[in-house]
Design a protein around this motif. Structure first.
Motif, PDB file in Angstrom:
ATOM      1  N   MET A   1       0.846  -1.202   0.000  1.00  0.00           N
ATOM      2  CA  MET A   1       0.000   0.000   0.000  1.00  0.00           C
ATOM      3  C   MET A   1       0.869   1.233   0.000  1.00  0.00           C
ATOM      4  SD  MET A   1      -3.390  -0.646   2.041  1.00  0.00           S
ATOM      5  CE  MET A   1      -2.912   0.003   3.549  1.00  0.00           C
ATOM      6  N   ARG A  25      -9.088   5.907  -2.035  1.00  0.00           N
ATOM      7  CA  ARG A  25      -8.246   6.597  -2.996  1.00  0.00           C
ATOM      8  C   ARG A  25      -8.966   6.685  -4.330  1.00  0.00           C
ATOM      9  NH1 ARG A  25      -3.755   3.357  -3.661  1.00  0.00           N
ATOM     10  NH2 ARG A  25      -2.426   5.082  -4.190  1.00  0.00           N
ATOM     11  N   PRO A 279       6.987  -5.127   1.265  1.00  0.00           N
ATOM     12  CA  PRO A 279       6.135  -4.662   0.162  1.00  0.00           C
ATOM     13  C   PRO A 279       5.620  -5.781  -0.739  1.00  0.00           C
ATOM     14  CG  PRO A 279       8.405  -3.879  -0.111  1.00  0.00           C
ATOM     15  CD  PRO A 279       8.340  -4.536   1.205  1.00  0.00           C
ATOM     16  N   LEU A 280       6.421  -6.808  -0.968  1.00  0.00           N
ATOM     17  CA  LEU A 280       5.943  -7.903  -1.816  1.00  0.00           C
ATOM     18  C   LEU A 280       4.821  -8.663  -1.130  1.00  0.00           C
ATOM     19  CD1 LEU A 280       6.111  -9.654  -4.317  1.00  0.00           C
ATOM     20  CD2 LEU A 280       7.820 -11.041  -3.167  1.00  0.00           C
ATOM     21  N   ARG A 283       1.650  -6.697  -1.326  1.00  0.00           N
ATOM     22  CA  ARG A 283       0.884  -6.779  -2.586  1.00  0.00           C
ATOM     23  C   ARG A 283       0.121  -8.091  -2.670  1.00  0.00           C
ATOM     24  NH1 ARG A 283       0.640  -2.185  -5.938  1.00  0.00           N
ATOM     25  NH2 ARG A 283       0.483  -3.521  -7.750  1.00  0.00           N
ATOM     26  N   LEU A 284       0.809  -9.167  -2.301  1.00  0.00           N
ATOM     27  CA  LEU A 284       0.136 -10.471  -2.374  1.00  0.00           C
ATOM     28  C   LEU A 284      -1.019 -10.530  -1.388  1.00  0.00           C
ATOM     29  CD1 LEU A 284       3.225 -12.828  -2.661  1.00  0.00           C
ATOM     30  CD2 LEU A 284       1.555 -12.313  -4.426  1.00  0.00           C
ATOM     31  N   ASP A 286      -2.781  -7.968  -0.234  1.00  0.00           N
ATOM     32  CA  ASP A 286      -3.874  -7.165  -0.770  1.00  0.00           C
ATOM     33  C   ASP A 286      -4.635  -7.941  -1.828  1.00  0.00           C
ATOM     34  OD1 ASP A 286      -2.691  -3.692  -0.806  1.00  0.00           O
ATOM     35  OD2 ASP A 286      -3.524  -4.978   0.748  1.00  0.00           O
ATOM     36  N   LEU A 287      -3.881  -8.552  -2.724  1.00  0.00           N
ATOM     37  CA  LEU A 287      -4.504  -9.333  -3.782  1.00  0.00           C
ATOM     38  C   LEU A 287      -5.406 -10.405  -3.194  1.00  0.00           C
ATOM     39  CD1 LEU A 287      -4.289  -9.774  -6.879  1.00  0.00           C
ATOM     40  CD2 LEU A 287      -2.829 -11.688  -6.360  1.00  0.00           C
ATOM     41  N   PHE A 290      -8.574  -8.851  -1.282  1.00  0.00           N
ATOM     42  CA  PHE A 290      -9.666  -8.235  -2.017  1.00  0.00           C
ATOM     43  C   PHE A 290     -10.216  -9.108  -3.125  1.00  0.00           C
ATOM     44  CE2 PHE A 290     -10.233  -4.257  -0.072  1.00  0.00           C
ATOM     45  CZ  PHE A 290      -9.036  -3.977   0.538  1.00  0.00           C
ATOM     46  N   GLN A 291      -9.374 -10.002  -3.634  1.00  0.00           N
ATOM     47  CA  GLN A 291      -9.880 -10.829  -4.724  1.00  0.00           C
ATOM     48  C   GLN A 291     -10.479 -12.132  -4.224  1.00  0.00           C
ATOM     49  OE1 GLN A 291      -9.812  -9.690  -7.924  1.00  0.00           O
ATOM     50  NE2 GLN A 291      -8.963  -7.814  -7.099  1.00  0.00           N
ATOM     51  N   GLU A 312     -11.796  -4.584   4.341  1.00  0.00           N
ATOM     52  CA  GLU A 312     -11.631  -3.128   4.328  1.00  0.00           C
ATOM     53  C   GLU A 312     -11.319  -2.616   5.730  1.00  0.00           C
ATOM     54  OE1 GLU A 312     -15.172  -1.589   2.579  1.00  0.00           O
ATOM     55  OE2 GLU A 312     -14.629  -2.242   0.571  1.00  0.00           O
ATOM     56  N   ARG A 315      -7.765  -2.651   6.619  1.00  0.00           N
ATOM     57  CA  ARG A 315      -6.949  -1.565   6.051  1.00  0.00           C
ATOM     58  C   ARG A 315      -7.126  -0.273   6.836  1.00  0.00           C
ATOM     59  NH1 ARG A 315      -6.523  -5.655   4.205  1.00  0.00           N
ATOM     60  NH2 ARG A 315      -5.310  -6.372   2.451  1.00  0.00           N
TER      61      ARG A 315
END
Lengths: 353, 263
Positions: A1, A25, A279-280, A283-284, A286-287, A290-291, A312, A315
């Motif tokens: 994020m 955002r 950070p990696l 991203r995973l 988050d993916l 949310f998915q 949510e 976050r």
């Protein structure tokens, strides 16, 4: 994020509003707040004062409590199954780790807030019983030559293996408590221990009830609000809140209540989703959040929206350092935190001294 | 490493939700209120649709009572078929009217007393009898959520509400055998992947005897009728309540079922 986490503004300005700014955002929303967040805040802080976030939505504070209640009412039946599916069983390790950090001993009075389905409470009782058994084993090893009198006395004593330990599970949601009680009764019968017969005792003065399972003094289930606990001051040795505090409308009030009901020397422990540092992994994560998670919620629990809210709300919760400061603000000392699984969850601990 | 990952993933547009917020939120689903095409709409990315398809198909097979999973499967896989259906409806005069006026079949929109007062043998009476005998209600249809086009969302909603009508037209009960026969009919008529999947995989849970009846008699009959009849979505059922069921069947070319299935 990539959100500006180091935005120290949030600490001083209206939390609900600025968190909405960070979380949402969306360009549509952004264009309606011209200039820097600070400028917009000055313009509209009065209006925003009683608004807070519900996931990525903005709702009034009165609404949020009701909406969160509905979420947990609808997920209660499949709560445990979904926890296992979503975290691939890892949530069990997290909760076990919380108990290891707690390291309770027989005689501890635990208050588990937002502990609806009883995961922490059961683990606590099992931990203490395991400790007791180990103590007994050690004793047996050293006492190989008991006299008949001593042996007879042992059978007579039937000492309480928990030695006065007691857990109160407090939750705002009736459905979650119901599930917890059912589990307690089921476990009691399976293991033959007396989590025992469940009797219901109603405290008529306030609209709360207390369900006592087991030999009267091990496990109590109380309906109550974390922001306004129905307990006296200085009552508990340990206060835990596992995956519950992010759903509370006013976290600072919940922390103050925690401080109030703990005995001096008591410990505050919070297990909660937090910010991922790598950070990696972020991203995973988050993916996946949310998915995959709302889809799982739809397929298994027939409820997309509750699980959308869940990811949510994670976050929207402050990061480890910020939450540590909030705990310190409530009066706790020696506040520390430990990030688990790259920061997906964190255990915060503080003492009331 | 992260930028590499980002670079490979972005062109795929796997995680982007259409329509909805812009590309700076590629991994997030749209929050409520923005990008909603109709009240119950939940915008989903391609990956989510794929996962939903797999999950709902699996769950529907595992637990046949999860009708909502069959519905979700229909929504996620029906893009192309729904467009074909919609275009076909537009070409037909009655169908075009339906698309414009958007009638809904639910207990609140149906005037039950008026329907009951209609003569015996009419569509209305047969429909009500079907609802009574099988103990179903038109209100158990979940609203469309995952279709990313407002008109197509209506088309699939209409298809679901017409499903009960089809049961009445074909004379099939709502047990699993009857449902499979209706699915075969619908598969031929609409071409929806969910109907095709349901028709092919539904029989997995049937007993050998039922399977035999199904394969030898019922499926050929359903397929024949499906081919012969015009598109059933083009019928404005709300205007045909008085029409005798027999006459309607003749109009559509639907013959009586070869074997009578008990409810």
């Amino acid at each position: 994020m990539a959100a500006p986490r180091s935005c120290a503004l949030w600490g001083s300005c209206g939390r609900g509003w600025s968190r909405v700014m960070r979380g949402c955002r969306l360009p549509g929303l952004r264009s309606s707040w011209p200039g820097s967040p600070l400028g917009a805040r000055l313009l509209s802080q009065e209006k925003r004062a009683t608004e807070t976030h519900f996931g990525f939505e903005t709702v009034s504070e009165e609404e949020k409590g009701g909406k969160v209640y509905q979420v947990f009412e609808s997920v209660a039946k499949k709560y445990d199954v979904m926890n296992d599916m979503m975290s691939l069983g890892i949530h069990r390790l997290w909760k076990d780790l919380l108990l290891w950090r707690m390291h309770p001993f027989p005689g501890t009075q635990l208050l588990d807030v937002a502990g609806g389905t009883g995961d922490i409470a059961f683990r606590f009782l099992n931990y203490i019983q395991a400790q007791h058994r180990r103590k007994q084993k050690r004793q047996l090893r050293t006492q190989q030559n008991l006299s008949w009198e001593e042996i007879a006395q042992k059978y007579q004593n039937e000492e309480d293996s928990l030695n006065g330990s007691h857990v109160v599970v407090c939750d705002i949601n009736k459905e979650m408590l119901k599930i917890g009680r059912k589990k307690a009764c089921a476990q009691g019968y399976k293991t033959g221990k007396s989590y025992g017969k469940c009797t219901e005792e109603k405290l008529t003065a306030r609209k709360e009830w207390k369900i006592i399972c087991g030999g009267g003094s091990r496990l109590a289930w109380v309906l109550g609000d974390a922001e306004e606990l129905p307990f006296d001051d200085d009552k508990f040795d340990v206060y835990t809140i596992a995956f519950g505090i992010r759903n509370v409308t006013h976290i600072d009030r919940a922390l103050q209540e925690a401080h109030r009901v703990l005995k001096p020397g008591g410990r505050f422990l919070c297990l909660e989703f937090s910010q991922v540092t790598n950070p990696l992994v972020s991203r995973l994560y988050d993916l996946y959040s949310f998915q995959v998670i709302p889809v799982m919620g739809e397929v298994i629990a027939k409820d997309w929206k509750s699980y959308q809210y869940l990811v949510e709300s994670i976050r929207q919760f402050p990061a480890q350092e910020e939450f540590k400061e909030m705990i310190e603000d409530a009066g706790f000392q020696k506040v520390t935190y430990e990030s688990l699984t790259s920061g997906i969850v964190a255990i915060h601990s503080g003492f009331k001294l | 490493m992260v930028t590499l990952l980002r670079g490979t993933l972005r062109p795929l547009r796997l995680f982007q939700v259409f329509p909805g917020p812009a590309a700076d939120v590629p991994l997030r689903a749209a929050s409520q209120g923005t990008g909603l095409l109709y009240p119950e709409h939940i915008p989903t990315s391609l990956l989510q649709k794929v996962l939903l398809t797999a999950g709902s198909a699996g769950m529907a097979l595992y637990n046949p009572y999860r009708h909502d999973m069959v519905a979700v499967l229909g929504e996620t896989t029906g893009c192309r078929a729904l467009r074909v259906l919609r275009d076909q409806m537009k070409r037909d005069s009655e169908g075009a009217q339906i698309l414009q006026e958007r009638p809904r079949i639910s207990l609140s929109t149906l005037d039950l007393d008026k329907l009951r007062s209609l003569p015996e043998g009419s569509l209305a009476r047969e429909y009500l009898r079907f609802l009574d005998v099988n103990r179903v209600s038109p209100d158990t249809r979940a609203p469309t959520r995952f279709v990313d086009d407002e008109e197509l969302a209506y088309v699939i909603q209409r298809y679901r509400e017409v499903h009960d009508m089809l049961h009445t037209l074909l004379g099939m009960p709502t047990n699993i055998l009857g449902e499979i026969v209706v699915k075969w009919f619908e598969a031929v008529q609409t071409g929806l992947p969910m109907c095709i999947l349901g028709a092919l995989f539904g029989p997995i849970r049937l007993s050998a005897q039922h399977l035999q009846v199904l394969v030898s008699e019922l499926v050929p009959w359903a397929v024949q009728n499906g081919r012969r009849a015009p598109c059933v979505l083009n019928l404005y059922y709300e205007r045909r309540w008085e029409q005798p069921l027999k006459a309607l069947r003749e109009e559509l070319g639907i013959t009586d079922p070869p074997t009578h299935i008990k409810a």
